[in-house]
Enzyme design. Structure first.
Site, mmCIF file in Angstrom:
data_model
loop_
_atom_site.group_PDB
_atom_site.id
_atom_site.type_symbol
_atom_site.label_atom_id
_atom_site.label_comp_id
_atom_site.label_asym_id
_atom_site.label_seq_id
_atom_site.Cartn_x
_atom_site.Cartn_y
_atom_site.Cartn_z
ATOM 1 N N ASN A 73 -8.843 -5.651 -0.811
ATOM 2 C CA ASN A 73 -7.801 -4.621 -0.719
ATOM 3 C C ASN A 73 -7.769 -3.709 -1.942
ATOM 4 O O ASN A 73 -6.785 -3.003 -2.167
ATOM 5 C CB ASN A 73 -6.428 -5.257 -0.501
ATOM 6 N N HIS A 80 -6.151 0.455 -7.500
ATOM 7 C CA HIS A 80 -5.810 -0.975 -7.470
ATOM 8 C C HIS A 80 -7.072 -1.801 -7.717
ATOM 9 O O HIS A 80 -8.037 -1.700 -6.958
ATOM 10 C CB HIS A 80 -5.224 -1.331 -6.096
ATOM 11 N N PRO A 82 2.226 -0.334 -4.103
ATOM 12 C CA PRO A 82 1.515 0.362 -3.031
ATOM 13 C C PRO A 82 1.865 -0.190 -1.661
ATOM 14 O O PRO A 82 2.179 -1.379 -1.523
ATOM 15 C CB PRO A 82 0.047 0.079 -3.364
ATOM 16 N N SER A 120 3.609 4.609 -0.630
ATOM 17 C CA SER A 120 3.610 3.799 -1.843
ATOM 18 C C SER A 120 4.738 4.288 -2.741
ATOM 19 O O SER A 120 5.300 5.368 -2.506
ATOM 20 C CB SER A 120 2.268 3.906 -2.573
ATOM 21 N N HIS A 122 4.590 -6.621 -5.130
ATOM 22 C CA HIS A 122 3.393 -5.912 -5.590
ATOM 23 C C HIS A 122 2.761 -5.056 -4.499
ATOM 24 O O HIS A 122 1.749 -4.401 -4.730
ATOM 25 C CB HIS A 122 2.364 -6.901 -6.136
ATOM 26 N N LYS A 143 -11.994 2.763 -0.366
ATOM 27 C CA LYS A 143 -11.846 1.312 -0.474
ATOM 28 C C LYS A 143 -13.181 0.667 -0.802
ATOM 29 O O LYS A 143 -14.242 1.134 -0.390
ATOM 30 C CB LYS A 143 -11.324 0.728 0.836
#
Length: 393
Positions: free
Chosen positions: A154, A172, A297, A304, A321, A391
């Site tokens: 993720n 992230h 997020p 987010s 989180h 991603k």
């Protein structure tokens, strides 16, 4: 409102399954937990202990509770750009630049460490910290090449717009392969010692290291280094992201960035709660002390938030989180297709394909419900929506 769902388990999640509650109850049963375990609004099933759990412990730490991605977290940069400044530009061009600047996916590292002028000082800081504190990195000789790489799962990079159409950069990631090896080494040590000491555990992943032992001291040193690596890793990637945006939008480097927030959500730190000094492990939770800013997020395709902590003592000065999973990755792949994901990502630039189906927003909790459950923990400063998503696979 939070409720005591079990002895020493204060639950902030309005939507939570029995297995997650059972895990939290198991964790809270450890004799050194004080005053209670706090379950965040996004809590869901994890390895050993639930993700979205805040665990205060006296004179002991549980390495598996921190997890294998030590220091995983978020970084956000507010820019001086507005949507109107970039609306005429091709987002696909920026995505290509990001993918060129930042290695994606597990095992995909930098070919060299001298591409950017800001990399060398970070590597020097990390080398010096390891040398001063006696951290042995022989298990990860390529850790310098890992700095500035995203990873998979993720982990993501996003270009976002806030409620006033201001442009934000979002990212992230964590401590990559080197953090994973550090974590697994100490989890195994804790499990071996508890077995050697004939300590009965409700779950092997609750094996712990007590203060006063050399193993505890070594873990805390390695943990601190891995947390710093994760922090610097996000900062390195963000600097590369900023540079890509500078070129893409043809803006002056000194005038683009106006604010930056970098926060962990898998880590351990010493804090004082309920009158005692504890080792506080936030497994899938961010610090939310009064006035402390953080980043929460949603999933890809949803909102987010940039937040400011309220210092809620029951919540152990913590906050969620993210959205938190509803379905496992395996279950999400059974339920959804690449076409389903494409329908949820309309208007967002992203890499199409079925390898990201398990990250579809439908596999996650409703972020708006999570944030409503977190009202006593944080206040919302900015609400963001992404227009570009990258991603790791």
């Amino acid at each position: 409102m939070p409720e005591m769902s079990a002895p020493k388990v204060l639950n902030y999640a309005s939507h939570i399954d029995d297995n997650t509650l059972a895990q939290a109850t198991e964790t809270a049963s450890m004799p050194f937990v004080h005053p209670h375990v706090a379950l965040m609004p996004d809590a869901h099933l994890g390895m050993g202990s639930a993700i979205g759990t805040v665990i205060p412990t006296i004179d002991a730490v549980i390495p598996a509770a921190v997890g294998v991605d030590i220091g995983c977290g978020m970084i956000a940069v507010q820019t001086t750009l507005r949507h109107k400044d970039i609306a005429h530009l091709e987002l696909s061009s920026l995505r290509s630049s990001i993918e060129s600047a930042i290695p994606l996916s597990p095992g995909n590292y930098n070919r060299s460490v001298d591409r950017y002028d800001f990399t060398a000082p970070r590597l020097e800081v990390l080398r010096d910290l390891a040398e001063r504190t006696g951290v042995d990195l022989a298990h990860s000789p390529k850790w310098p090449e890992q700095l500035g790489s995203l990873g998979g799962g993720n982990h993501f990079i996003e270009l976002c717009l806030d409620e006033g159409d201001g442009v934000w950069l979002f990212l992230h990631s964590g401590s990559r392969g080197v953090g994973n090896k550090i974590a697994k080494r100490h989890i195994a040590i804790a499990q071996r010692l508890c077995k050697q000491w004939w300590i009965s555990l409700p779950n092997p992943d609750l094996a712990y290291l007590p203060t006063g032992t050399p193993e505890f001291t070594k873990y805390l040193r390695d943990l601190a280094w891995a947390q710093r690596f994760a922090f610097e890793n996000r900062a390195e990637m963000m600097d590369r992201f900023v540079r890509a945006v500078e070129h893409w939008a043809a803006v002056d480097a000194d005038s683009l960035e106006s604010d930056r927030i970098n926060c962990h959500h898998n880590y351990t730190v010493q804090e004082r709660h309920a009158g005692k000094d504890v080792w506080l492990t936030r497994k899938g939770a961010i610090a939310a002390h009064d006035g402390v800013r953080g980043v929460i997020p949603g999933s890809m395709g949803t909102r987010s938030y940039v937040v400011r902590g309220k210092g809620d003592r029951g919540g152990l000065c913590s906050a969620p989180h993210g959205a938190g999973r509803r379905f496992s990755r395996k279950e999400a792949r059974k339920r959804f297709t690449a076409d389903d994901l494409a329908a949820r990502m309309v208007g967002i630039e992203y890499r199409h394909g079925d390898q990201w189906v398990d990250e579809i927003p439908d596999a996650y909790k409703d972020i708006d419900v999570v944030m409503r459950d977190a009202q006593s923990l944080v206040e919302i400063e900015h609400t963001l929506r992404q227009i570009l998503n990258v991603k790791g696979t």
